[in-house]
Write an enzyme that holds these catalytic residues in place. Structure first.
Site, PDB file in Angstrom:
ATOM      1  N   ASP A  12       0.766  -1.263  -0.030  1.00 18.12           N
ATOM      2  CA  ASP A  12       0.059  -0.165  -0.059  1.00 18.12           C
ATOM      3  C   ASP A  12       0.697   1.049  -0.060  1.00 18.12           C
ATOM      4  O   ASP A  12       0.330   2.347   0.360  1.00 18.12           O
ATOM      5  CB  ASP A  12      -0.962   0.263   1.194  1.00 18.12           C
ATOM      6  CG  ASP A  12      -1.871  -1.256   1.362  1.00 18.12           C
ATOM      7  OD1 ASP A  12      -2.294  -1.500   0.200  1.00 18.12           O
ATOM      8  OD2 ASP A  12      -2.011  -1.644   2.409  1.00 18.12           O
ATOM      9  N   ALA A  38      -4.420  -8.400  -2.851  1.00 21.35           N
ATOM     10  CA  ALA A  38      -3.914  -6.979  -2.521  1.00 21.35           C
ATOM     11  C   ALA A  38      -4.448  -6.068  -3.490  1.00 21.35           C
ATOM     12  O   ALA A  38      -4.751  -6.823  -4.775  1.00 21.35           O
ATOM     13  CB  ALA A  38      -2.431  -6.846  -2.332  1.00 21.35           C
ATOM     14  N   HIS A  40      -4.114  -2.388  -5.910  1.00 20.61           N
ATOM     15  CA  HIS A  40      -3.345  -0.953  -6.474  1.00 20.61           C
ATOM     16  C   HIS A  40      -4.701   0.005  -6.529  1.00 20.61           C
ATOM     17  O   HIS A  40      -5.784  -0.502  -7.276  1.00 20.61           O
ATOM     18  CB  HIS A  40      -2.501  -1.140  -7.525  1.00 20.61           C
ATOM     19  CG  HIS A  40      -1.438  -1.964  -7.690  1.00 20.61           C
ATOM     20  ND1 HIS A  40      -0.683  -2.013  -6.612  1.00 20.61           N
ATOM     21  CD2 HIS A  40      -0.980  -2.866  -8.436  1.00 20.61           C
ATOM     22  CE1 HIS A  40       0.268  -2.673  -6.990  1.00 20.61           C
ATOM     23  NE2 HIS A  40       0.240  -3.406  -7.880  1.00 20.61           N
TER      24      HIS A  40
HETATM   25  P1  GDP Z   1      -0.200   0.006  -3.876  1.00 21.43           P
HETATM   26  O1  GDP Z   1      -1.012  -1.038  -3.376  1.00 21.43           O
HETATM   27  O2  GDP Z   1       1.188   0.340  -3.257  1.00 21.43           O
HETATM   28  O3  GDP Z   1      -0.497   0.375  -5.233  1.00 21.43           O
HETATM   29  O4  GDP Z   1      -1.183   1.234  -2.926  1.00 21.43           O
HETATM   30  P2  GDP Z   1      -2.549   1.643  -2.691  1.00 21.43           P
HETATM   31  O5  GDP Z   1      -3.191   1.398  -3.955  1.00 21.43           O
HETATM   32  O6  GDP Z   1      -3.228   0.849  -1.595  1.00 21.43           O
HETATM   33  O7  GDP Z   1      -2.330   2.951  -2.103  1.00 21.43           O
HETATM   34  C1  GDP Z   1      -1.914   4.067  -2.245  1.00 21.43           C
HETATM   35  C2  GDP Z   1      -3.276   4.821  -1.938  1.00 21.43           C
HETATM   36  O8  GDP Z   1      -2.603   6.216  -1.959  1.00 21.43           O
HETATM   37  C3  GDP Z   1      -4.319   4.924  -3.138  1.00 21.43           C
HETATM   38  O9  GDP Z   1      -5.474   5.382  -2.799  1.00 21.43           O
HETATM   39  C4  GDP Z   1      -3.596   5.964  -4.028  1.00 21.43           C
HETATM   40  O10 GDP Z   1      -4.470   6.779  -4.881  1.00 21.43           O
HETATM   41  C5  GDP Z   1      -3.175   6.957  -2.957  1.00 21.43           C
HETATM   42  N1  GDP Z   1      -1.821   7.604  -3.489  1.00 21.43           N
HETATM   43  C6  GDP Z   1      -0.783   7.257  -4.040  1.00 21.43           C
HETATM   44  N2  GDP Z   1       0.292   8.251  -4.275  1.00 21.43           N
HETATM   45  C7  GDP Z   1      -0.082   9.156  -3.320  1.00 21.43           C
HETATM   46  C8  GDP Z   1       0.366  10.415  -3.158  1.00 21.43           C
HETATM   47  O11 GDP Z   1       1.205  10.830  -3.369  1.00 21.43           O
HETATM   48  N3  GDP Z   1      -0.497  11.319  -2.377  1.00 21.43           N
HETATM   49  C9  GDP Z   1      -1.715  11.014  -1.812  1.00 21.43           C
HETATM   50  N4  GDP Z   1      -2.635  11.886  -1.169  1.00 21.43           N
HETATM   51  N5  GDP Z   1      -2.488   9.896  -2.369  1.00 21.43           N
HETATM   52  C10 GDP Z   1      -1.624   8.909  -2.961  1.00 21.43           C
END
Ligand code: GDP
Length: 431
Positions: A12, A38, A40
């Site tokens: 995440d 999991a 994204h």
């Molecule tokens: P992943 O599994 O590593 O891709 O992560 P997730 O999808 O769970 O998580 C990241 C969350 O943070 C998602 O809701 C993204 O849209 C959001 N996100 C990613 N980068 C940023 C950022 O730089 N700022 C903010 N505010 N949200 C972000």
């Protein structure tokens, strides 16, 4: 050349956003491990999507998306996600599925749920997607490879052998109804029909793409802390989350992986049980959870509230090292703009001794965080595109973390969108 985008922490971290962004310049995006356990979250011009099985390149119509041999292939989820994209006007993506990938069967999901229920309070906090039973069968050599769908008679014989064992467990350990060969064969026939147009020798495809000088992105799921060898065993996932495994799970030569982007979030979060030294609780945690990510820190797959904490430089240093990070992308920095002061966990104290080395779980469970508090920047940094325009306190935070982890932060993400990225040159940290 191959670039891997992987998690430095518990997952995440925002890998989906970084992959979606880098996919713009890539020819191929590959998932190489894990399954639908999991997700994204990706926000782009088509809207906001939670992908669990499809590679993040599906929003770029000229990108070839590959589900590699290392993935736990949940065919129903793939069909569901493709349907979701179509219903929201995303052009049909180019998708190839490895003929060596193995299939997550309905009984894997059933066993996952039954085992979690049996373990009750001592459970692993599984998402019940069948991942542990799937990989157990793969390594016990009773998994079902996509290629085997070509010979249903041979498969029937194999399924009979598999069910002999499964039904003993179902009946005697779980008190559950037994499975029938005919039902499993019906399930497999539907997978065969669905998979046919997508199935390919994806390793051969990738080798030829690389020979033609095309750029390939490997997309990791979860992060170092969830790696079954190097993570917080046993609270880990069942396939390797490391960039190095990308060579195996995609079938590309290891030396082709030239760039490894370890994604690390500017604070910490974790779903499910397991050691988490820099975790915070109470109102302070609730506020970070509510403000975190894009719409709060709640699981993309389960909707479960994530556990949150401040940045853990000890875990991240280890996380980047095991990934072999050539670059670190520090994400979700914008969320921290509300804090007067920002604590960073710079060491662990174990039995009265401080260390910056990440220990095995046996010692980790006694570790207490050693904090260093930095001043906050108290403003909204979203929309900024040049590193120099970030407030000084914010730059100090980034540079302090970089110094602690010892890997170059070359990207800073300050929002969920594709364009919310600040490239940073001139890091003084050398690998
Ligand atoms: P992943 O599994 O590593 O891709 O992560 P997730 O999808 O769970 O998580 C990241 C969350 O943070 C998602 O809701 C993204 O849209 C959001 N996100 C990613 N980068 C940023 C950022 O730089 N700022 C903010 N505010 N949200 C972000």
């Amino acid at each position: 050349m191959v670039t891997a985008v992987v998690g430095a922490n518990w997952g995440d971290e925002g890998k989906g956003k970084i992959t979606d962004m880098l996919a713009e310049k890539a020819d191929v995006v590959v998932r190489f491990q894990g399954g639908a356990n999991a997700g994204h979250t990706i926000k782009n011009n088509y809207g906001k999507f939670a992908l669990h099985t499809l590679p993040s390149g599906v929003f770029h119509s000229d990108v070839v998306n590959v589900i590699g041999n290392g993935v736990a292939l949940n065919v129903n989820k793939i069909a569901e996600e493709l349907g979701e994209l179509a219903s929201r006007n995303v052009p049909a993506p180019k998708l190839l599925i490895s003929d060596r990938a193995q299939i997550v069967m309905s009984y894997h999901i059933l066993f996952d749920s039954l085992e979690e229920a049996r373990l009750a309070g001592k459970s692993f906090g599984s998402t019940k997607s069948g991942i542990a039973p799937f990989y157990s069968d793969k390594f016990a050599k009773i998994g079902i490879q996509v290629s085997e769908l070509a010979d249903m008679d041979a498969l029937r014989e194999k399924v009979e052998g598999i069910l002999l064992k499964k039904n003993i467990l179902l009946k005697h350990l779980y008190g559950h109804e037994e499975l029938k060969t005919s039902d499993i064969m019906e399930e497999l026939a539907s997978y065969r029909d669905f998979l046919k147009p997508y199935t390919a020798d994806t390793s051969a495809f990738l080798r030829s793409a690389l020979a033609q000088g095309r750029s390939v992105l490997l997309e990791g799921q979860l992060g170092t802390m969830k790696d079954p060898d190097h993570g917080i065993y046993p609270m880990v996932t069942s396939s390797s989350t490391l960039a190095g495994y990308g060579a195996v799970g995609a079938g590309v030569p290891p030396y082709e992986i030239k760039k490894i982007v370890a994604v690390s979030k500017a604070y910490s979060s974790a779903v499910g049980a397991g050691e988490f030294v820099s975790e915070i609780f109470g109102d302070e945690a609730e506020e970070l959870r509510r403000r975190g990510g894009d719409g709060g820190e709640y699981g993309a797959t389960t909707g479960r509230p994530r556990r949150v904490g401040f940045y853990d430089a000890v875990a991240s240093k280890y996380g980047c090292a095991l990934q072999g990070a050539t670059d670190v992308a520090l994400t979700v920095l914008d969320v921290l703009g509300y804090l007067d002061e920002i604590p960073v966990c710079v060491a662990y104290e174990i039995d009265g001794k401080q260390t910056t080395d990440f220990p095995t779980t046996v010692d980790l469970c006694r570790a207490k965080p050693v904090w260093k508090t930095l001043p906050g920047w108290k403003c909204d940094i979203s929309g900024i595109r040049n590193y120099e325009e970030l407030p000084e306190a914010c730059r100090n935070y980034v540079e302090f973390i970089e110094e602690q982890i010892g890997f170059p932060i070359t990207m800073v993400s300050n929002g969920p969108g594709r364009d919310d990225i600040i490239y940073r040159n001139g890091s003084t940290v050398k690998r």
